[in-house]
Motif scaffolding. Structure first.
Motif, PDB file in Angstrom:
ATOM      1  N   VAL A   1      13.355   4.919  -4.824  1.00  0.00           N
ATOM      2  CA  VAL A   1      12.073   4.955  -4.125  1.00  0.00           C
ATOM      3  C   VAL A   1      12.289   5.223  -2.641  1.00  0.00           C
ATOM      4  CG1 VAL A   1      10.139   3.505  -3.355  1.00  0.00           C
ATOM      5  CG2 VAL A   1      10.794   3.529  -5.762  1.00  0.00           C
ATOM      6  N   ALA A   2      13.288   4.556  -2.063  1.00  0.00           N
ATOM      7  CA  ALA A   2      13.550   4.698  -0.625  1.00  0.00           C
ATOM      8  C   ALA A   2      13.939   6.125  -0.258  1.00  0.00           C
ATOM      9  CB  ALA A   2      14.652   3.726  -0.202  1.00  0.00           C
ATOM     10  N   THR A   3      14.837   6.735  -1.031  1.00  0.00           N
ATOM     11  CA  THR A   3      15.276   8.095  -0.695  1.00  0.00           C
ATOM     12  C   THR A   3      14.179   9.122  -0.963  1.00  0.00           C
ATOM     13  OG1 THR A   3      16.334   8.306  -2.879  1.00  0.00           O
ATOM     14  CG2 THR A   3      17.716   7.612  -1.038  1.00  0.00           C
ATOM     15  N   ASN A   4      13.383   8.908  -2.017  1.00  0.00           N
ATOM     16  CA  ASN A   4      12.239   9.800  -2.259  1.00  0.00           C
ATOM     17  C   ASN A   4      11.257   9.734  -1.091  1.00  0.00           C
ATOM     18  OD1 ASN A   4      13.192  10.683  -4.704  1.00  0.00           O
ATOM     19  ND2 ASN A   4      11.927   9.317  -5.934  1.00  0.00           N
ATOM     20  N   TYR A   5      11.006   8.521  -0.622  1.00  0.00           N
ATOM     21  CA  TYR A   5      10.081   8.324   0.497  1.00  0.00           C
ATOM     22  C   TYR A   5      10.640   8.977   1.759  1.00  0.00           C
ATOM     23  CZ  TYR A   5       6.573   5.797   3.272  1.00  0.00           C
ATOM     24  OH  TYR A   5       5.512   5.475   4.081  1.00  0.00           O
ATOM     25  N   PHE A   6      11.927   8.754   2.021  1.00  0.00           N
ATOM     26  CA  PHE A   6      12.573   9.303   3.202  1.00  0.00           C
ATOM     27  C   PHE A   6      12.489  10.841   3.199  1.00  0.00           C
ATOM     28  CE2 PHE A   6      16.503  11.050   5.100  1.00  0.00           C
ATOM     29  CZ  PHE A   6      16.390  10.567   6.401  1.00  0.00           C
ATOM     30  N   ALA A   7      12.768  11.447   2.044  1.00  0.00           N
ATOM     31  CA  ALA A   7      12.705  12.908   1.941  1.00  0.00           C
ATOM     32  C   ALA A   7      11.291  13.413   2.196  1.00  0.00           C
ATOM     33  CB  ALA A   7      13.190  13.352   0.564  1.00  0.00           C
ATOM     34  N   ALA A   8      10.292  12.719   1.613  1.00  0.00           N
ATOM     35  CA  ALA A   8       8.901  13.131   1.810  1.00  0.00           C
ATOM     36  C   ALA A   8       8.476  12.967   3.266  1.00  0.00           C
ATOM     37  CB  ALA A   8       7.982  12.311   0.900  1.00  0.00           C
TER      38      ALA A   8
ATOM     39  N   ASN B   1       0.824  -1.216   0.000  1.00  0.00           N
ATOM     40  CA  ASN B   1       0.000   0.000   0.000  1.00  0.00           C
ATOM     41  C   ASN B   1       0.860   1.269   0.000  1.00  0.00           C
ATOM     42  OD1 ASN B   1      -2.514  -1.371   0.005  1.00  0.00           O
ATOM     43  ND2 ASN B   1      -2.310  -1.719   2.207  1.00  0.00           N
ATOM     44  N   ASN B   2       2.051   1.137  -0.598  1.00  0.00           N
ATOM     45  CA  ASN B   2       2.989   2.253  -0.733  1.00  0.00           C
ATOM     46  C   ASN B   2       3.369   2.851   0.619  1.00  0.00           C
ATOM     47  OD1 ASN B   2       4.647   3.692  -2.446  1.00  0.00           O
ATOM     48  ND2 ASN B   2       3.180   5.344  -2.791  1.00  0.00           N
ATOM     49  N   TYR B   3       3.326   2.030   1.660  1.00  0.00           N
ATOM     50  CA  TYR B   3       3.658   2.488   3.014  1.00  0.00           C
ATOM     51  C   TYR B   3       4.848   1.692   3.525  1.00  0.00           C
ATOM     52  CZ  TYR B   3       3.242   3.455   8.019  1.00  0.00           C
ATOM     53  OH  TYR B   3       3.499   3.837   9.320  1.00  0.00           O
ATOM     54  N   PHE B   4       5.897   2.413   3.970  1.00  0.00           N
ATOM     55  CA  PHE B   4       7.127   1.775   4.417  1.00  0.00           C
ATOM     56  C   PHE B   4       7.450   2.255   5.834  1.00  0.00           C
ATOM     57  CE2 PHE B   4       7.131   1.727  -0.136  1.00  0.00           C
ATOM     58  CZ  PHE B   4       7.736   0.535  -0.502  1.00  0.00           C
ATOM     59  N   PRO B   5       7.028   1.527   6.852  1.00  0.00           N
ATOM     60  CA  PRO B   5       7.242   1.974   8.242  1.00  0.00           C
ATOM     61  C   PRO B   5       8.713   2.125   8.603  1.00  0.00           C
ATOM     62  CG  PRO B   5       6.471  -0.309   8.184  1.00  0.00           C
ATOM     63  CD  PRO B   5       6.310   0.243   6.802  1.00  0.00           C
ATOM     64  N   GLU B   6       9.604   1.348   7.956  1.00  0.00           N
ATOM     65  CA  GLU B   6      11.027   1.449   8.289  1.00  0.00           C
ATOM     66  C   GLU B   6      11.595   2.812   7.897  1.00  0.00           C
ATOM     67  OE1 GLU B   6      10.813  -1.079   4.422  1.00  0.00           O
ATOM     68  OE2 GLU B   6       9.554  -0.519   6.135  1.00  0.00           O
ATOM     69  N   TYR B   7      11.110   3.371   6.772  1.00  0.00           N
ATOM     70  CA  TYR B   7      11.579   4.697   6.362  1.00  0.00           C
ATOM     71  C   TYR B   7      10.934   5.789   7.222  1.00  0.00           C
ATOM     72  CZ  TYR B   7      12.834   1.932   2.234  1.00  0.00           C
ATOM     73  OH  TYR B   7      13.335   0.964   1.396  1.00  0.00           O
ATOM     74  N   GLU B   8       9.694   5.558   7.622  1.00  0.00           N
ATOM     75  CA  GLU B   8       9.026   6.511   8.517  1.00  0.00           C
ATOM     76  C   GLU B   8       9.796   6.615   9.838  1.00  0.00           C
ATOM     77  OE1 GLU B   8       6.523   8.318   7.624  1.00  0.00           O
ATOM     78  OE2 GLU B   8       5.439   7.253   6.048  1.00  0.00           O
ATOM     79  N   ALA B   9      10.228   5.461  10.352  1.00  0.00           N
ATOM     80  CA  ALA B   9      10.935   5.446  11.638  1.00  0.00           C
ATOM     81  C   ALA B   9      12.268   6.177  11.546  1.00  0.00           C
ATOM     82  CB  ALA B   9      11.156   3.995  12.084  1.00  0.00           C
ATOM     83  N   GLU B  10      12.999   5.961  10.441  1.00  0.00           N
ATOM     84  CA  GLU B  10      14.286   6.645  10.280  1.00  0.00           C
ATOM     85  C   GLU B  10      14.083   8.153  10.145  1.00  0.00           C
ATOM     86  OE1 GLU B  10      17.239   5.483  10.638  1.00  0.00           O
ATOM     87  OE2 GLU B  10      16.621   3.390  10.856  1.00  0.00           O
ATOM     88  N   ALA B  11      13.045   8.557   9.429  1.00  0.00           N
ATOM     89  CA  ALA B  11      12.773   9.986   9.282  1.00  0.00           C
ATOM     90  C   ALA B  11      12.422  10.610  10.627  1.00  0.00           C
ATOM     91  CB  ALA B  11      11.637  10.195   8.277  1.00  0.00           C
ATOM     92  N   GLN B  12      11.639   9.884  11.426  1.00  0.00           N
ATOM     93  CA  GLN B  12      11.247  10.408  12.737  1.00  0.00           C
ATOM     94  C   GLN B  12      12.452  10.563  13.654  1.00  0.00           C
ATOM     95  OE1 GLN B  12       8.406  11.761  13.676  1.00  0.00           O
ATOM     96  NE2 GLN B  12       9.485  12.251  15.570  1.00  0.00           N
TER      97      GLN B  12
ATOM     98  N   LEU C   1      10.319  13.405   5.807  1.00  0.00           N
ATOM     99  CA  LEU C   1      10.885  14.515   6.554  1.00  0.00           C
ATOM    100  C   LEU C   1      10.115  15.806   6.287  1.00  0.00           C
ATOM    101  CD1 LEU C   1      14.712  13.845   6.056  1.00  0.00           C
ATOM    102  CD2 LEU C   1      13.448  13.638   8.191  1.00  0.00           C
ATOM    103  N   LEU C   2       9.780  16.040   5.021  1.00  0.00           N
ATOM    104  CA  LEU C   2       9.061  17.260   4.648  1.00  0.00           C
ATOM    105  C   LEU C   2       7.621  17.248   5.157  1.00  0.00           C
ATOM    106  CD1 LEU C   2      10.388  17.566   0.997  1.00  0.00           C
ATOM    107  CD2 LEU C   2      10.843  19.198   2.833  1.00  0.00           C
ATOM    108  N   LEU C   3       7.011  16.060   5.187  1.00  0.00           N
ATOM    109  CA  LEU C   3       5.645  15.900   5.666  1.00  0.00           C
ATOM    110  C   LEU C   3       5.645  14.788   6.719  1.00  0.00           C
ATOM    111  CD1 LEU C   3       5.483  16.202   2.228  1.00  0.00           C
ATOM    112  CD2 LEU C   3       3.117  16.612   2.877  1.00  0.00           C
ATOM    113  N   PRO C   4       6.029  15.093   7.943  1.00  0.00           N
ATOM    114  CA  PRO C   4       6.153  14.055   8.984  1.00  0.00           C
ATOM    115  C   PRO C   4       4.861  13.265   9.163  1.00  0.00           C
ATOM    116  CG  PRO C   4       7.099  16.130   9.720  1.00  0.00           C
ATOM    117  CD  PRO C   4       6.385  16.422   8.438  1.00  0.00           C
TER     118      PRO C   4
END
Length: 493
Positions: free
Chosen positions: A268-275, A166-177, A277-280
């Motif tokens: 995809v991973a870096t685009n997701y990570f950047a987003a 579902n285009n959701y990656f909790p591992e990247y969300e956690a690193e951004a947080q 951060l920009l939109l927590p």
């Protein structure tokens, strides 16, 4: 008589005249000569040719004329067909032929290595080893360079994985947080000042230069912990996003991509990570939940609340919509020519795709919101439309944006049952698409066909890039020498 259409099957080509394989023929002549117990002098005397000329023929460096071929065949007791046979007479001859061809190839020429003289004195194990090395080198080169079909297949596999998650990656969300917490950022748009703090916290200094390699958006010097960015303010990319993506490679522990699929996944991973951060995640989800409760979800509101581009806001919505709002959705970035550049779906919409499963590069239906929006006079407001398709009715909202590569539409859509949560659901704009049925928008109407079939001859715009292979290298299209020379030039500054 004029043809009814220029989109017709190609006629069968005339059979090609087989050419003499001088390397194979030369090795066969040598094998037959030695089997007959003849020296070059003996055979030369029989056919009236100097031994040196026969040596060139045996080494595949000269093609004999037909008369000499007939004489050689007669002297060696075989037919011309046997003399020209493509099948090597034995294992050694096969290896000699393969090594000789390899040493004449562009790959070997590029290595600048001396050529091995292939003779009867060359040990068999050396032949085996050299040919084995050739096979391994070619295998590794083939792994590193993706053909267009391999790239599409990798892209199709990536899209399937994104749909499954579902285009959701909790591992990247956690690193951004973690990164946001390290600089104390909790809410509001991510400013350049805060991003500089993030870079500093991770141990990097930022350098804006005017000579960034043309094939890059940023260059990271891992030796001196520097990130180089362009000074050009006319870039199509948000400079904050470019920097955060560069940091993402470091935070996510990326290594040099091993193949094209790995390269795509890292992007995809870096685009997701950047987003992220920009939109927590927490702040964006709370914003979207309030909008859903008010039945006023709008991509432009996300854009404005977090000071990002419409495209970034649309992408981020697809990350969070299903996971947190229970809304299935789809996204398209489509060029004005109708070609889909980016796409995602988990709501059952029927995107066009090729046999590899890739959506990008396919033409979008002319009746979809993503195409109709180009002809809407009001470019300031979002354009909303319902589209009836074989997979059901979908509501989409879209905008157009210009870039150096032309005009694009950015559209986000949902199934009819979920449109109640969105602003713009009251639109009266409606269309019907029966794609992939060709009668929908691929085939000209009968009246136009009757009038113009056989009387139209367009001068097609040349798409030379379609004939090109994928750019080589671990980072496709990036000039390695240019990057190293750039870093060397700036290492003392």
């Amino acid at each position: 008589m004029h043809p009814a259409s220029w989109n017709r099957p190609a006629s069968a080509a005339s059979p090609a005249v087989p050419e003499v394989d001088v390397i194979s023929m030369g090795r066969r002549v040598r094998h037959l000569r030695k089997a007959a117990g003849l020296t070059l002098d003996d055979l030369g005397a029989t056919v009236g040719t100097a031994p040196s000329q026969l040596s060139l023929i045996e080494n595949g460096k000269r093609e004999p004329k037909l008369g000499l071929l007939q004489q050689l065949a007669a002297a060696l007791g075989v037919s011309i067909d046997e003399l020209l046979g493509a099948e090597p007479p034995n294992r050694r001859a096969a290896l000699e032929i393969e090594l000789e061809r390899y040493q004449r190839s562009p790959i070997y020429e590029s290595l600048k290595l001396p050529k091995i003289r292939i003779s009867s004195r060359l040990p068999m194990d050396v032949l085996e080893s050299m040919v084995g090395l050739q096979h391994e080198l070619e295998r590794r080169l083939n792994e590193q360079v993706a053909t267009p079909e391999e790239a599409r297949r990798a892209n199709g596999e990536l899209r399937a994985m994104m749909r499954e998650r579902n285009n959701y990656f909790p591992e990247y969300e956690a690193e951004a947080q973690k990164v946001l917490a390290s600089v104390g950022h909790t809410s509001g748009p991510l400013s350049h000042h805060v991003i500089a703090d993030i870079a500093g916290h991770l141990g990097f200094s930022l350098h804006h230069v005017g000579d960034l390699p043309h094939s890059t958006r940023s260059v990271t010097d891992l030796k001196n912990r520097r990130i180089y960015l362009t000074q050009n303010a006319r870039s199509d990319h948000d400079p904050r996003s470019v920097l955060l993506q560069a940091l993402g490679h470091y935070v996510l522990g990326h290594q040099t991509p091993s193949n094209y699929g790995d390269f795509l996944m890292q992007r995809v991973a870096t685009n997701y990570f950047a987003a992220a951060l920009l939109l927590p995640e927490q702040a964006t989800v709370e914003f979207l939940q309030r909008a859903k409760q008010a039945k006023e979800i709008a991509v432009e509101d996300i854009r404005d609340a977090f000071a990002v581009s419409y495209e970034t806001a649309a992408h981020r919505f697809t990350n969070l919509a299903t996971q947190h709002l229970d809304i299935r959705t789809h996204f398209q970035k489509t060029h004005k020519s109708g070609i889909i550049y980016k796409a995602y779906e988990n709501d059952g919409v029927t995107f066009p795709q090729d046999h590899t499963g890739a959506i990008e590069g396919q033409p979008s239906c002319k009746n979809w919101t993503s195409r109709v929006v180009f002809d809407v006079p009001d470019k300031f407001s979002a354009y909303n439309q319902y589209t009836d398709t074989p997979a059901g009715t979908y509501w989409c909202t879209a905008r157009t944006e210009r870039s150096a590569n032309g005009e694009f539409s950015l559209s986000v859509g949902v199934p009819y049952a979920q449109v109640k949560w969105f602003r713009g659901r009251d639109t009266t704009e409606r269309s019907k698409s029966t794609c992939p049925d060709e009668s929908c928008c691929r085939r000209p109407p009968a009246a136009l066909t009757s009038e113009w079939a056989g009387n139209a001859w367009p001068s097609a715009r040349a798409h030379s890039h379609l004939l090109a292979a994928m750019p080589p290298g671990a980072f496709p299209g990036v000039d390695e020498t240019e990057v190293y020379a750039f870093l060397q030039a700036h290492s003392g500054s």
